[in-house]
Write a protein that holds these residues in place. Structure first.
Motif, PDB file in Angstrom:
ATOM      1  N   VAL A  71      35.504  49.196  52.090  1.00 30.37           N
ATOM      2  CA  VAL A  71      36.953  49.064  52.025  1.00 30.37           C
ATOM      3  C   VAL A  71      37.536  50.265  51.292  1.00 30.37           C
ATOM      4  O   VAL A  71      36.859  50.887  50.480  1.00 30.37           O
ATOM      5  CB  VAL A  71      37.375  47.747  51.329  1.00 30.37           C
ATOM      6  N   HIS A  73      39.890  50.243  48.981  1.00 31.61           N
ATOM      7  CA  HIS A  73      40.327  49.966  47.611  1.00 31.61           C
ATOM      8  C   HIS A  73      39.459  48.912  46.928  1.00 31.61           C
ATOM      9  O   HIS A  73      39.934  47.817  46.621  1.00 31.61           O
ATOM     10  CB  HIS A  73      41.792  49.504  47.618  1.00 31.61           C
ATOM     11  N   SER A  86      35.797  43.417  47.038  1.00 25.89           N
ATOM     12  CA  SER A  86      37.014  43.208  47.833  1.00 25.89           C
ATOM     13  C   SER A  86      37.005  41.822  48.443  1.00 25.89           C
ATOM     14  O   SER A  86      35.974  41.364  48.945  1.00 25.89           O
ATOM     15  CB  SER A  86      37.102  44.251  48.958  1.00 25.89           C
ATOM     16  N   GLU A  89      40.862  42.839  51.744  1.00 21.51           N
ATOM     17  CA  GLU A  89      40.564  43.862  52.749  1.00 21.51           C
ATOM     18  C   GLU A  89      39.283  43.530  53.515  1.00 21.51           C
ATOM     19  O   GLU A  89      39.259  43.593  54.751  1.00 21.51           O
ATOM     20  CB  GLU A  89      40.448  45.243  52.096  1.00 21.51           C
ATOM     21  N   LEU A 153      41.536  48.062  59.656  1.00 17.55           N
ATOM     22  CA  LEU A 153      42.496  47.760  58.612  1.00 17.55           C
ATOM     23  C   LEU A 153      43.790  48.501  58.910  1.00 17.55           C
ATOM     24  O   LEU A 153      43.803  49.716  59.044  1.00 17.55           O
ATOM     25  CB  LEU A 153      41.931  48.172  57.246  1.00 17.55           C
ATOM     26  N   PRO A 156      46.523  48.218  54.041  1.00 20.14           N
ATOM     27  CA  PRO A 156      45.587  47.990  52.938  1.00 20.14           C
ATOM     28  C   PRO A 156      46.153  46.950  51.976  1.00 20.14           C
ATOM     29  O   PRO A 156      47.325  46.568  52.071  1.00 20.14           O
ATOM     30  CB  PRO A 156      45.476  49.360  52.275  1.00 20.14           C
ATOM     31  N   LYS A 157      45.343  46.526  51.043  1.00 20.86           N
ATOM     32  CA  LYS A 157      45.753  45.431  50.164  1.00 20.86           C
ATOM     33  C   LYS A 157      47.074  45.720  49.465  1.00 20.86           C
ATOM     34  O   LYS A 157      47.328  46.822  48.986  1.00 20.86           O
ATOM     35  CB  LYS A 157      44.658  45.091  49.167  1.00 20.86           C
ATOM     36  N   GLN A 158      47.888  44.685  49.439  1.00 18.26           N
ATOM     37  CA  GLN A 158      49.177  44.701  48.771  1.00 18.26           C
ATOM     38  C   GLN A 158      49.149  43.540  47.782  1.00 18.26           C
ATOM     39  O   GLN A 158      48.890  42.399  48.174  1.00 18.26           O
ATOM     40  CB  GLN A 158      50.321  44.474  49.771  1.00 18.26           C
ATOM     41  N   THR A 170      46.995  38.747  47.007  1.00 17.18           N
ATOM     42  CA  THR A 170      46.658  40.037  47.597  1.00 17.18           C
ATOM     43  C   THR A 170      46.563  39.834  49.098  1.00 17.18           C
ATOM     44  O   THR A 170      45.856  38.939  49.561  1.00 17.18           O
ATOM     45  CB  THR A 170      45.319  40.569  47.046  1.00 17.18           C
ATOM     46  N   ALA A 172      46.005  41.779  52.920  1.00  9.42           N
ATOM     47  CA  ALA A 172      45.599  42.946  53.714  1.00  9.42           C
ATOM     48  C   ALA A 172      45.671  42.529  55.174  1.00  9.42           C
ATOM     49  O   ALA A 172      45.349  41.387  55.517  1.00  9.42           O
ATOM     50  CB  ALA A 172      44.196  43.399  53.359  1.00  9.42           C
TER      51      ALA A 172
END
Length: 184
Positions: A71, A73, A86, A89, A153, A156-158, A170, A172
């Motif tokens: 991933v 992040h 992760s 994601e 993806l 990406p993760k928010q 979180t 994704a």
């Protein structure tokens, strides 16, 4: 869509997070094919309620499965807490690959007229100039140069918090690829 959240996060905060991320990226919420998360969240009331209210499947993966997914992040804090770097994601990516395999398995039926796939696959908007577009029933998302052909993806993760509520979410977002693209 991959979701990670703190234990006890409400359905309301999950709803707010999903709405915020989809609005920020100009994505229609009806394009959500399902939620994916870590198996330790399989009994998380907020996630279950969100999926039930939206008639979405909840896909759960073990930390061992999620840990194998590269991933953009990774998080040391998440690794220490749940045994994988992760959740959102990695879960989004794993779930999108399952959807691609399922579509490939039903390929003979779907290839007949194409109507089943068009009805199943939600139409998504075209991206802004200079950005890749999301797939519609008759196009494929160009893969950004920073991603491998097997990666899907899209967002990406928010991380979303609400000062008025406890917890955090979180999110994704991944898109499914045709199975052939995953094998490339």
């Amino acid at each position: 869509m991959g979701i990670g959240c703190r234990r006890g996060t409400s359905r309301g905060l999950i709803e707010q997070a999903v709405c915020a991320v989809f609005q920020a990226h100009h994505l229609p919420e009806d394009a959500i094919a399902g939620l994916a998360t870590i198996d330790t969240k399989a009994d998380e009331a907020g996630l279950i309620e969100f999926c039930r209210d939206r008639h979405l499947p909840l896909h759960c993966f073990s930390a061992d499965q999620l840990r194998l997914i590269a991933v953009p992040h990774p998080s040391g804090a998440i690794l220490a807490a749940v045994g994988t770097p992760s959740v959102a994601e990695a879960a989004a990516l794993l779930a999108s690959r399952e959807v691609g395999r399922e579509r490939a398995a039903g390929g003979a039926e779907e290839q007949g007229s194409g109507k089943e796939e068009q009805q199943e696959q939600k139409k998504l908007p075209q991206g802004e100039a200079g950005k890749p577009h999301l797939p519609t029933s008759d196009s494929r998302l160009p893969i950004p140069p920073s991603q491998s052909p097997t990666s899907s993806l899209y967002v990406p993760k928010q991380i979303v918090r609400n000062a008025g509520q406890s917890g955090l979410v979180t999110v994704a977002i991944a898109r499914s690829l045709p199975y052939e693209a995953m094998e490339a």
